[in-house]
Enzyme design. Structure first.
Site, short mmCIF file in Angstrom:
data_model
loop_
_atom_site.label_atom_id
_atom_site.label_comp_id
_atom_site.label_asym_id
_atom_site.label_seq_id
_atom_site.Cartn_x
_atom_site.Cartn_y
_atom_site.Cartn_z
CG ASN A 1 46.30 -13.02 -51.40
OD1 ASN A 1 47.54 -12.92 -51.40
ND2 ASN A 1 45.68 -14.10 -50.99
CD GLU B 1 42.38 -17.24 -45.14
OE1 GLU B 1 43.54 -17.06 -44.79
OE2 GLU B 1 42.05 -18.12 -45.97
#
Ligand code: AMP
Length: 398
Positions: free
Chosen positions: A7, A386
């Protein structure tokens, strides 16, 4: 197979290495201050933590450092980069160009750059910088893009359209896209598992309440509506975001405050929400402490947050024609019992019987059932994950 989940932000890069056989995180960490003086990597592996204080002028150097931490003789968990089967990248916005997890090609990157950067100027460009860095350092390793928006691709037109000129929607793609899709997908699937029901038979409202907050209606395992919109500014008020506001107020505020429209949007994203209402903080721990000390504006901010959440739950129950389950997740949803109680106490008319005692317990990573046994509508606290969704989707794609 091991999947690396990445990310990337403009000056940060968070990662997790997940073993897909056990679905366990075997190493994780994050680079901070990339391109800024004082950059560092905090890495965990083998039950130990190590901090690398090294200059990281760009994302390529950052990912190289992450890979060397993964192979480190103290905290390392792999011997060679070849053990990483694929990399899953979190991508915020897909526009209407990608509606599912996608394998990276030059063509895909071109579409991202040309079509989606203006939809998420703060998120997609740095994520692509991170992606390109990984491609350079790990040539030959498949890369997948997992979009925050994909889970919402099943929304019907009547839910995602704004009441603007249809031709302008077609021309410019101005519509609701939704965000936090990986979280809504994960917790709604976990709820079905926990309740031992087929997702097809459930009407669920998922409340992802964190610094950014969004609420989704999940009917039969598919998202049918969500509170965030064209950008993550829409929906309920959040840590620093205003949430929904009459568009005319943007022009009015621009005039009154001597700001450009872009400056007003920045103000609505960064200076509003519960931080703006309370004048104290965007963090619910500070708001709760303020309320306890008699600060009326902290109490008001908490009240507005619960009220707006409640309205979405009610609206989505109506949209789905029923409600079987409400899920609370993310920083606030998992850790702030008073918000959950303030939302649920007004939902008795829908069949929610609340269990205050269980609600006050700490979830500590477990699923908490905070509705009473006899409750028609189940209320669950489910820790979100997530990264696991990104890893699963990447593995599935391969
Ligand atoms: P997230 O964006 O999901 O990481 O959520 C971050 C927000 O969760 C913080 O800004 C806090 O408002 C809230 N939060 C995190 N931990 C707690 C806690 N123990 N009690 C109350 N609120 C919390």
């Amino acid at each position: 197979m091991k999947i690396l989940v990445v990310n990337a932000g403009s000056s940060s890069l968070k990662y997790q290495l997940i073993d897909m056989e056990t679905e366990q995180v075997i190493a994780k960490g994050g680079c901070e201050r990339i391109g800024i003086e004082g950059s560092l990597l905090k890495a965990k592996g083998n039950g130990k933590e190590k901090v690398y204080e090294k200059p990281m002028p760009n994302h390529k150097v950052a990912i190289e450092l992450v890979l060397s931490a993964l192979k480190d003789n103290e905290i390392g968990v792999i011997k060679s980069m070849d053990e990483i089967g694929a990399v899953g990248h979190r991508m915020v916005a897909s526009g209407e160009f990608f509606n599912k997890t996608t394998l990276v090609t030059e063509e895909v990157i071109k579409t991202l750059e040309e079509k989606t950067f203006e939809l998420a100027p703060l998120h997609n460009p740095p994520a692509v910088t991170g992606l390109r860095a990984c491609m350079e350092v790990m040539p030959g390793t498949p890369m997948a893009l997992v979009f925050d928006t994909s889970f919402h691709a099943t929304m019907p037109e009547k839910a995602y359209l704004y009441g603007i000129d249809y031709d302008d929607y077609k021309k410019y793609g101005v519509r609701k896209y939704g965000f936090h899709g990986t979280s809504h997908k994960f917790v709604s699937a976990e709820a079905a598992k926990y309740l031992k029901k087929d997702p097809k038979d459930l009407k669920i409202v998922t409340c992802h309440l964190g610094n950014g907050s969004s609420i989704s209606a999940v009917d039969g395992g598919k998202c049918v509506d969500t509170s965030m919109g064209f950008t993550p500014l829409a929906g309920i008020l959040m840590g620093t975001r205003s949430g929904d506001i009459d568009a005319s107020a943007v022009e009015f505020l621009a005039r009154k405050k001597g700001m450009t429209h872009a400056e007003v949007i920045n103000y609505l994203n960064k200076k509003c929400g519960v931080a703006g209402i309370s004048g104290v903080s965007s963090d619910f721990r500070d708001l709760l402490a303020g309320q306890e000390a008699g600060n009326a504006r902290c109490a008001l901010a908490l009240d507005m947050f619960a009220y707006q959440t409640l309205k979405y739950v009610g609206a989505y129950a109506a949209a789905m024609g029923g409600l079987d389950c409400i899920v609370f997740t993310a920083g606030i949803g998992e850790n702030t019992p008073t918000v959950r109680e303030d939302v649920c106490k007004n939902l008795k008319f829908l069949g929610v019987e609340f269990d205050s005692k269980t609600n006050d317990q700490k979830a500590n990573g477990r699923i908490l059932e905070i509705s009473a046994k006899k409750s028609k509508v189940k209320v669950l606290v489910i820790p979100t994950n997530e990264e696991l969704v990104i890893a699963r989707e990447t593995a599935e794609l391969l």
